[in-house]
Design an enzyme around this catalytic site. Sequence first.
Site, short mmCIF file in Angstrom:
data_model
loop_
_atom_site.label_atom_id
_atom_site.label_comp_id
_atom_site.label_asym_id
_atom_site.label_seq_id
_atom_site.Cartn_x
_atom_site.Cartn_y
_atom_site.Cartn_z
N LYS A 151 -38.42 15.03 22.93
CA LYS A 151 -39.05 14.58 24.17
C LYS A 151 -40.56 14.72 24.00
O LYS A 151 -41.05 15.80 23.69
CB LYS A 151 -38.56 15.43 25.36
CG LYS A 151 -38.83 14.86 26.73
CD LYS A 151 -37.96 13.64 27.02
CE LYS A 151 -38.02 13.24 28.48
NZ LYS A 151 -37.31 14.20 29.36
N ASN A 171 -49.52 25.64 19.35
CA ASN A 171 -48.87 26.75 18.66
C ASN A 171 -47.37 26.66 18.87
O ASN A 171 -46.90 26.41 19.97
CB ASN A 171 -49.38 28.09 19.20
CG ASN A 171 -50.79 28.39 18.74
OD1 ASN A 171 -51.12 28.23 17.59
ND2 ASN A 171 -51.63 28.86 19.65
#
Length: 526
Positions: free
Chosen positions: A277, A420
């Site tokens: 997604k 991250n």
Amino acid sequence: MTDRIPVRRALISVSDKSGLVELAQALAGQGVELVSTGGTAMQLRDAGLAVRDVADLTGFPEMMDGRVKTLHPAVHGGLLALRDEPSHREAMAAHGIGAIDLLVVNLYPFEATVAAGAAYDDCIENIDIGGPAMIRAAAKNHAHVAVVTDPEDYPPLLEALAAGGTDLAFRKRLAQIAYERTAAYDAAVSGWMAGAIGEATPRRRALAGRLAQPLRYGENPHQAAAFYTDGSARPGVATARQWQGKELSYNNINDTDAAYELVAEFGPDTPACAIIKHANPCGVARGATLAEAYARAYDCDRTSAFGGIVALNRTLDGETARAISEIFTEVVIAPDADDDAKAVFAGKKNLRLLMAGGLPDPAAQGEVFRQVAGGFLVQSRDAGRIARADLRVVTAKQPTEAQLDDLLFAWTVAKHVKSNAIVYARDVATVGIGAGQMSRIDSTRIGRRKAEDMAEALGLARPPTEGAVVASDAFFPFADGIEALAEAGAVAVIQPGGSMRDEEVIAAADRLGLAMVFTGQRHFRH
């Protein structure tokens, strides 16, 4: 007054012979003199057409294995002469140069030769010289000459000639297409040669692609967009055959590429599924069957999977298709699909099914481009991979064999998560993913929270992060990240290492009873 120019003489020299005979027959039917070279002339004569050899114009035979045949003033003068300039007409008359009103040329198949893995010398011999020179000459003189470089332009050309000749607007468009072709050709040659001689940072870099699909819009409705292919044979969204569903959007293409590149990391041997997604994985798993892999990937984050992209590393079967069809899915991509799966999806008209014919090689070299103001960045594709032998255990506690499997699995997924990146995994399935945060500790917390939310929704007795392993795409700068993982119930960690505070981070893992391994390799993904 009209700017239509009739065609009296056409020079035809093509590598791609599709539609050639039909075009030449139509031209001959309008009284156009045909001039040609080599194999093109032979094919036209075999079709019963009268053809004049270029050698008759130049007074020189083709020579040097065909390297020299059209590089002559009789050809280039016929293409470049300004018909309304008296001095040009005088020069043509003085040197016996006849006007060429139409040039039909497509080039030696250099790109296809390279894509087929041909040897260096074979690639060199497929670099066309005379073709680009003629194309550029005719395109420059589009005020008087029509140039066609692609068979798809044959029908509009014949329509124009049937109406009395080519008009200036049409010739301008053909000239622009011609320069597109020569630019793309030179880009392919220069790019190939840079790679062939090991030049990683060429002084100039050219990019080229062929329009595959105009798109309704880009990432947002106010942005124009289109999809171009680069001619490479890497299996994926650009090479896939779409079985059903409406046209792919910009975001569909971007996300489908991300999904398929991720699932390809696991190869075809063990069934695997990745659900994507917004270019980030929301669930990835391996399983005994594709259906099991899909179910386990879906259970990682059922909320985010709605409206997502599903990528599979094996032929899609009916059982898996039925499971996927239970929720709204934008795109499914797999190497292939069986008849049962196709029948299942036939009832989902808006679902796009793509069959790529194979898996891309995750270790293959390639380049990634990103535009910045005033230029663009180029880097090699992240083809970095590690094996168990590459891992260095840095804690007192040793990971178990099962944990090592999970650590390598989580590390592979983390490579495809925006930085991250933190990936929780257990039993070779993701259970929580934290992506794209400015702070690594935030990614750690988000991945845990997502896992806990899913556990509550599924009625699990304990959060999936208990007993899980964790992958981090880059080093932990502080011990607080390790403390947060231990609090979530993680038992082992894989990370690159290399922080100034590695000793502090390792000490925290030892204190909290975690196993930790260093890879020595980072996977930032921005």
